[in-house]
Design an enzyme around this catalytic site. Structure first.
Site, short mmCIF file in Angstrom:
data_model
loop_
_atom_site.label_atom_id
_atom_site.label_comp_id
_atom_site.label_asym_id
_atom_site.label_seq_id
_atom_site.Cartn_x
_atom_site.Cartn_y
_atom_site.Cartn_z
N TYR A 1 0.86 -1.20 0.00
CA TYR A 1 0.00 0.00 0.00
C TYR A 1 0.89 1.23 0.00
CZ TYR A 1 -3.16 3.64 1.66
OH TYR A 1 -3.88 4.80 1.77
N GLU B 1 -3.46 7.71 -3.96
CA GLU B 1 -3.44 6.43 -3.25
C GLU B 1 -3.31 5.29 -4.24
OE1 GLU B 1 -7.10 4.74 -1.53
OE2 GLU B 1 -6.06 4.73 0.39
#
Ligand code: GDP
Ligand code: MN
Length: 347
Positions: free
Chosen positions: A141, A229
């Protein structure tokens, strides 16, 4: 954003208020974000976009890939685990057969996809992305966002990617790594390399990941993003670091200098009343009560919602007229409030 940093125990804040953040900032579809990423030299898969099943089938053939990934385009995450009202499970599908892409697209396009992040009836899918699938050996991530506590941008990463990052933060906070960025200096080499190492990239992959991180930061600055993101930022067995998913939010204050980016906003997922309000520069959020609120200033508007709630009522909306409001805006605001059928009824 104020609304998101309130402690969960904050009394009687209408839960709908958490919607303020995604609606205030321009949000693009994954394929649009990936176009911007490509332009900044960020590694993404080859892809086409389709609005019909036959276009999706054509795109799948044209890709001429060993494996294809078909992805429903909606402005919400958790698509992989989502469900369509056509019965199809999963908003992200992998297949080796282009014909299957056509069949799957048929069960996606025009149907509502419900995920953990959508309203319960889901969001109608109007576009799908048809991309070359790559094998993924590891999912991490990575995000860059504006952070109040750092007074600037911060990188957030975890070697535990692909899944719900809030869950990772709650159960294994030691696997979340942060790195504050000096806005004047940018991302330093040592910072990018440390983040890449924390994400678990080894050997030559570490340099490659650090390079992707720097390019993502360049993009973040270039487009006036409030958040970039990538979940997952993955690695392939062939040794490529690739951004498999993309979510970019933009600062509305930058609209004047980001015309090309804001022109991509198709508004199709926006609420018509809220769009009408935005046209007059009013901050309006529809809620599900019956008492209309007509307030000058966001803080006072929130306090008013709270007071109504405290006394057993339910606000029909949140409306911040803003400072320096003109007669015409007040008129338009009253029109919006009185057009709401819930206002004044007993509910
Ligand atoms: P989200 O569920 O809305 O976050 O959509 P993602 O784009 O993140 O896709 C969900 C999951 O599908 C990812 O976490 C991956 O595990 C998987 N996935 C997406 N694209 C590919 C691909 O090209 N190859 C493989 N093997 N898996 C993929
Ligand atoms: Mn994702």
């Amino acid at each position: 954003n104020n609304f998101l940093t309130l402690p969960p125990s904050f009394p009687s804040l209408p839960s709908q208020c958490t919607w303020l953040s995604p609606r205030r900032w321009l949000n693009l579809q994954e394929y649009q974000s990936k176009k911007l990423m490509q332009e900044s030299g960020v590694a993404v898969q080859r892809f086409y976009v389709a609005d019909t099943a036959s276009e999706a089938l054509e795109a799948a053939k044209r890709l001429n890939a060993k494996e294809i990934v078909l992805k429903a385009q909606i402005l919400a995450g958790g698509r992989g685990k989502g469900v369509f009202d056509s019965g199809l499970k999963g908003g992200v599908h992998l297949t080796k057969d282009p014909a299957v892409v056509g069949e799957l697209a048929n069960k996606m396009l025009g149907f509502n996809l419900t995920t953990k992040q959508t309203p319960k009836d889901g969001v109608k899918v109007k576009t799908v992305m048809v991309a070359e699938a790559l094998d993924i050996s590891r999912e991490t991530y990575f995000a860059i966002l504006m952070d109040r506590s750092c007074n600037g941008p911060v990188m957030v990463g975890s070697p535990q990617g692909g899944m719900d990052i809030e869950e990772v933060a709650a159960s294994t906070p030691e696997l979340i790594f942060k790195e504050a960025i000096d806005i004047f200096e940018g991302v330093r080499d040592d910072q990018a390399l440390r983040m890449a190492a924390n994400l678990g990239f080894k050997g030559p992959l570490q340099r490659q990941a650090a390079d992707q991180i720097k390019r993502l930061y360049d993009l973040f600055l270039k487009v006036d993003a409030t958040q970039v993101e990538v979940n997952p930022l993955g690695e392939t067995p062939e040794g490529q670091v690739v951004c498999f998913d993309a979510k970019i939010n933009f600062d509305d204050n930058a609209e004047f200098r980001q015309k090309a980016v804001f022109a991509m906003d198709d508004m199709t997922e926006s609420d018509p009343t809220e769009m009408q309000a935005a046209k007059w520069d009013l901050k309006y959020i529809g809620l599900d009560g019956n008492i209309a609120c007509f307030v000058n200033g966001a803080g006072l508007a929130m306090a008013t919602c709270d007071i109504i709630d405290l006394h057993g009522g339910k606000p029909a909306n949140f409306l911040d007229l803003g400072g320096g409001v003109k007669e015409r805006q007040v008129y338009e605001a009253f029109k919006l409030l009185t057009a709401d059928p819930k206002v004044g009824t007993n509910c």
